[in-house]
Design an enzyme around this catalytic site. Structure first.
Site, PDB file in Angstrom:
ATOM      1  CB  SER A  70      -0.958   0.011   1.195  1.00 64.69           C
ATOM      2  OG  SER A  70      -1.993  -0.927   0.998  1.00 64.69           O
ATOM      3  CG  MET A  71       4.352   2.328   2.023  1.00 65.36           C
ATOM      4  SD  MET A  71       5.864   1.783   2.853  1.00 65.36           S
ATOM      5  CE  MET A  71       7.085   2.900   2.202  1.00 65.36           C
TER       6      MET A  71
END
Length: 411
Positions: A70-71
């Site tokens: 999710s970065m």
């Protein structure tokens, strides 16, 4: 690289980070990890410890390639804002203008216990997608929508379905709630990745390479494990006996470092879907370049990506209060109490309520493999932490690392 003392850090206190990282390895919580701390654009601390592959006895090093999951979301969010700066759309535009499958939406009625209990709903706006207030969900979230997503394997990690196909499958589901009513972590940024493709006429991977990764010099970040990285791609581990993202009914494994994914058989080596919400892999030196761009008001070595005013806008809280005030509870990469949400990341509103040292306005996000970053523009501070253990809720490593860094900052 600057000396810690020249940047207001106590060297001995910074060294506590190394001991903390080593303890996580010794206790078999993480196989290995790395951390990079910079202040004022200069690196003041780096450390790597443990292994990127326990089975092959390979060390976790500075050039280790990891799944950032999710970065990826802040990078895709920057892509959306770059297109918005061109005047190609406004953020309150409904997503159905770009993805027609969202044209006729239904949402579950409050308290629904069956999928048939729905009511008409408007298509979520781009702003609602950016802030996770769209009504979309994730397969690992509790609730009816999460359940059907899990059963239908709608997770944007498909080895065969394209980003367009996955977005259309999401649009066929009911929303978990009326757009704007609640905050729920979701595949919304994946859907926005498809918006980038429609508006730009390029694949998401091509757009990111041409306009973000390339100008930033992020040469080892991509939706596939980059060629030439050899055996530098880290293995993924989990303390669970089932899927490493099985949060609704997790079962502890006998081994806290059970191998979940490795080079040679990983879906990150041959993905069909370029997941703007969780598909990138890369190195820590690459990702700090992105974080430094955020700290530096949009500037990159290859030119300006965004204006400082646009970044200020992104890093403001776009919710009426904190995340906790906009339940229902869902999985999140950061705390909810005292934490707001901007465009692509969380924003600290009250460090006391968050329960972790920091500044009002800290902008941050993490990934499912327990990675994280934060940028504190008041303190001119950028931090990136990499490891490979899923789920990220397994240990309080992020809060502990923030406490360590702030405990070493004395000037």
């Amino acid at each position: 690289m600057a000396s810690p003392e020249s940047k207001g850090f106590d060297r001995d206190r910074l060294s506590r980070i190394n001991s903390w990282m080593e303890r996580y390895v010794e206790e078999r919580k993480f196989a290995g990890s790395s951390v990079l701390v910079a202040r004022g654009g200069e690196e003041v601390w780096f450390n790597a410890t443990g292994q990127r592959s326990v089975e092959r006895d390979l060390p976790f090093e500075r050039d280790t390639v990891v799944r950032i999951y999710s970065m990826t979301k802040p990078i895709t969010s920057v892509a959306i804002m770059m297109l918005a700066e061109l005047g190609l759309f406004h953020l309150d535009a409904p997503v159905s203008e770009f993805i027609p499958a969202f044209g006729k939406m239904q949402a579950l009625v409050p308290g629904a216990i069956r999928f048939e209990q729905t009511e008409t709903a408007p298509a979520p706006t781009l702003r609602q997608l950016l802030t996770h207030t769209s009504g979309l969900s994730y397969a690992f979230n509790p609730g009816l929508v999460g359940k059907i997503m899990a059963e239908a394997k709608i997770d944007f990690r498909s080895p065969t379905a394209s980003l367009e196909e996955m977005s259309n499958r999401v649009a066929a589901l009911p929303l978990a709630f009326q757009p704007g009513r609640h905050w729920e972590y979701s595949v919304a940024i994946d859907v926005l990745g498809r918006v980038v493709e429609v508006v730009s006429g390029q694949s998401l991977g091509a757009f990111l390479q041409n306009h973000i990764l390339g100008p930033l010099g992020m040469t080892e970040t991509a939706f596939v494990v980059p060629e030439g990285t050899g055996d530098r791609f880290a293995s993924l581990y989990t303390p669970l006996s089932g899927e490493p993202m099985e949060l609704n009914a997790p079962r502890e494994a006998g081994d806290t470092l059970r191998l979940a994914d490795e080079a040679g058989s990983s879906g990150f080596e041959r993905p069909a879907c370029e997941s703007g919400g969780g598909g990138l892999v890369g190195t820590i030196d690459d990702y700090i370049k992105f974080v430094e761009m955020l700290r530096n008001g949009g500037m990159a070595a290859g030119g300006r990506l965004l204006s400082p005013r646009t970044l200020d806008f992104m890093m403001r809280n776009h919710l009426p209060g904190d995340i906790a005030s906009m339940g229902p509870r869902s999985f999140a990469e950061q705390p909810m109490e005292g934490m707001g949400f901007g465009l692509g990341g969380s924003v600290v509103l009250d460090p006391g309520r968050v329960g972790v040292p920091g500044s009002v306005g800290d902008f941050s996000w993490g990934g499912m493999a327990s990675t994280m970053f934060w940028v504190d523009r008041k303190l001119d501070l950028s931090v990136v932490f990499f490891t490979q253990l899923s789920p990220s809720s397994s240990y309080p490593c992020r809060a502990e690392l923030k406490a360590l860094v702030h405990g070493a900052l004395v000037g």
